[in-house]
Design a protein around this motif. Sequence first.
Motif, PDB file in Angstrom:
ATOM      1  N   PRO A 130       0.834  -1.205   0.000  1.00 14.81           N
ATOM      2  CA  PRO A 130       0.000   0.000   0.000  1.00 14.81           C
ATOM      3  C   PRO A 130       0.867   1.252   0.000  1.00 14.81           C
ATOM      4  O   PRO A 130       2.019   1.243   0.454  1.00 14.81           O
ATOM      5  N   GLY A 131       0.292   2.351  -0.504  1.00  7.90           N
ATOM      6  CA  GLY A 131       1.020   3.612  -0.504  1.00  7.90           C
ATOM      7  C   GLY A 131       1.300   4.089   0.905  1.00  7.90           C
ATOM      8  O   GLY A 131       0.572   3.769   1.856  1.00  7.90           O
ATOM      9  N   LEU A 132       2.350   4.876   1.048  1.00  6.81           N
ATOM     10  CA  LEU A 132       2.735   5.349   2.375  1.00  6.81           C
ATOM     11  C   LEU A 132       1.808   6.436   2.914  1.00  6.81           C
ATOM     12  O   LEU A 132       1.636   6.565   4.121  1.00  6.81           O
ATOM     13  N   GLY A 133       1.228   7.235   2.042  1.00  2.00           N
ATOM     14  CA  GLY A 133       0.400   8.335   2.528  1.00  2.00           C
ATOM     15  C   GLY A 133       1.253   9.487   3.030  1.00  2.00           C
ATOM     16  O   GLY A 133       2.487   9.452   3.013  1.00  2.00           O
ATOM     17  N   THR A 134       0.573  10.513   3.510  1.00  2.00           N
ATOM     18  CA  THR A 134       1.249  11.722   3.991  1.00  2.00           C
ATOM     19  C   THR A 134       1.154  11.790   5.506  1.00  2.00           C
ATOM     20  O   THR A 134       0.060  11.916   6.056  1.00  2.00           O
ATOM     21  N   PRO A 135       2.282  11.706   6.209  1.00  2.20           N
ATOM     22  CA  PRO A 135       2.221  11.757   7.675  1.00  2.20           C
ATOM     23  C   PRO A 135       1.888  13.156   8.165  1.00  2.20           C
ATOM     24  O   PRO A 135       2.290  14.161   7.584  1.00  2.20           O
ATOM     25  N   THR A 136       1.151  13.215   9.261  1.00  3.75           N
ATOM     26  CA  THR A 136       0.764  14.501   9.854  1.00  3.75           C
ATOM     27  C   THR A 136       1.317  14.694  11.259  1.00  3.75           C
ATOM     28  O   THR A 136       1.239  15.796  11.802  1.00  3.75           O
ATOM     29  N   VAL A 137       1.838  13.617  11.849  1.00  3.91           N
ATOM     30  CA  VAL A 137       2.349  13.676  13.216  1.00  3.91           C
ATOM     31  C   VAL A 137       3.672  12.925  13.279  1.00  3.91           C
ATOM     32  O   VAL A 137       3.827  11.876  12.636  1.00  3.91           O
ATOM     33  N   THR A 138       4.621  13.448  14.044  1.00  5.92           N
ATOM     34  CA  THR A 138       5.857  12.732  14.349  1.00  5.92           C
ATOM     35  C   THR A 138       5.947  12.531  15.859  1.00  5.92           C
ATOM     36  O   THR A 138       5.791  13.484  16.621  1.00  5.92           O
ATOM     37  N   ARG A 139       6.163  11.288  16.274  1.00  3.75           N
ATOM     38  CA  ARG A 139       6.296  10.970  17.695  1.00  3.75           C
ATOM     39  C   ARG A 139       7.692  10.405  17.946  1.00  3.75           C
ATOM     40  O   ARG A 139       8.272   9.740  17.089  1.00  3.75           O
ATOM     41  N   THR A 140       8.205  10.626  19.150  1.00  4.23           N
ATOM     42  CA  THR A 140       9.534  10.147  19.508  1.00  4.23           C
ATOM     43  C   THR A 140       9.457   9.225  20.715  1.00  4.23           C
ATOM     44  O   THR A 140       8.672   9.449  21.646  1.00  4.23           O
ATOM     45  N   PHE A 141      10.277   8.180  20.686  1.00  2.00           N
ATOM     46  CA  PHE A 141      10.308   7.182  21.747  1.00  2.00           C
ATOM     47  C   PHE A 141      11.765   6.864  22.056  1.00  2.00           C
ATOM     48  O   PHE A 141      12.561   6.613  21.155  1.00  2.00           O
ATOM     49  N   SER A 142      12.096   6.858  23.343  1.00  2.00           N
ATOM     50  CA  SER A 142      13.443   6.554  23.797  1.00  2.00           C
ATOM     51  C   SER A 142      13.390   5.315  24.673  1.00  2.00           C
ATOM     52  O   SER A 142      12.620   5.262  25.637  1.00  2.00           O
TER      53      SER A 142
END
Length: 482
Positions: free
Chosen positions: A351-363
Amino acid sequence: MNSRREMLKLMAATGGALAVTGGLAMRSMRPDVQPAARATAALAGPITPFQVAMPVPKVLQPTSRSSTTDYYTLDVQQAVTEIMPGKNTTVLTYGGSLPGPTIRAKSGRTVVVRQTNRIGAGTSMHLHGAVVDPENDGGPMDLIAPGATRTYTYPNKQVATTLWYHDHAHMTDAEHVYRGMSGFYVLSDASEQALGLPSGNYDVPVMIRDVGLNDDGSLYFDHLFTSRPQILVNGKPQPYFRVRARKYRLRLCNGSNLRPFEFRLDNGDAFQQIGTDRGLLPAPVTTTSLPLSPGERADIVVDFSRYAAGTRIVLQNTLFPTDTTDRIMRFDVGDTASDTSRVPGNLATLPGLGTPTVTRTFSLTLDPTTGAGLINGREFDMNRVDFTVKQGATEIWEISNVDQIPHNFHIHLVDFRVLDINGTPPAPGEAGLKDIVSVMPGQKARIQVSFAYPYLGRYYYHCHLIDHGAMGMMGQFDIVRS
């Protein structure tokens, strides 16, 4: 690949990483089957490899069928098996076997599993990689009490793939899985069946994991990577597997709690990788090595018609090999067999990746004082929801490993695509649909996640080095209407 080798050299140099510190390493949650804790030096010696045949997990048969649904019974129960020659080992199982029986399902056809918990602790069966509503996800707090019965319903509305089921009861899942509670769930669809890939007896699930054994044959359990020196394949120690001189599809699953592998054939010959965690690759990838961290799956095709009858080929592990973990199993090639199977150049369309609207970070890290597993500095709390996600959203998640030991990262419900690791695009064999990404020390993985599935509610994300998740390296999020 090199970064994985360098990480494991670091592990060896620092005395056996993957330990859980702070006095927790020797704690057992299963006193009824756990022998007295002993120093790791008391572990039994190595078992001579290639002395027993590799069993193929039996296929579970439905108890009944309707026009839309297959019904199964799969209880949790203790069983006794032989791992060390001549000695009995008590294990915890699904259905009485190690590993549990394989469920073969079809996309679009519902599976209902009725399960009674016949052991002395709560359990929760998670169908790893399944697209399913929260009630049937088998979450860590959704337990079946000892003696109780419940049903799990799987609609199977996803593409063909190799899934696996395992216990997920929080804080006891590490020991339950270690003691045997896992099995394969193979999902097929019409598109896959039309490809002509090896099938039937030549489509073989292979569960690879490690354990430690006491001299009396009982399982030794702690949370130390170094206490698990014995490799099991479908429940047997470094077995041989008799194959015909033709193509085989091998569905490899790293069922270990902590140990990563990198597989190769000892003669250096190439094989074809055709699938990842959540489905077929767009095209086959010809390779000589295959890395798999705990929980990851990969489908490969090995063509044994290249070899004369009597040829013996060893599947090796090239990550942190020792005299007991460098040889996984041996293929013993027999006579030729009719083979109309093929591996076409085009396998699936992603499937296509699409356009992301949010970036989250995890450590990701383990607390060096308490041994707690932490994500963004916080241990799992069942009363805390870490964030919400809008249904239908596409997001980028950045996962950083700030430890000196490896981690990986699994998200329930969804699949994702790996964008890059430390800025480098994924290898072709890791560029398909995934539900686990390996994150080595000092690495940052960027993945793109689509929440397009039609389910709302609470799901989980965690390190799938199961001992780390059991010690709190886990969080939960809610999917809400956009």
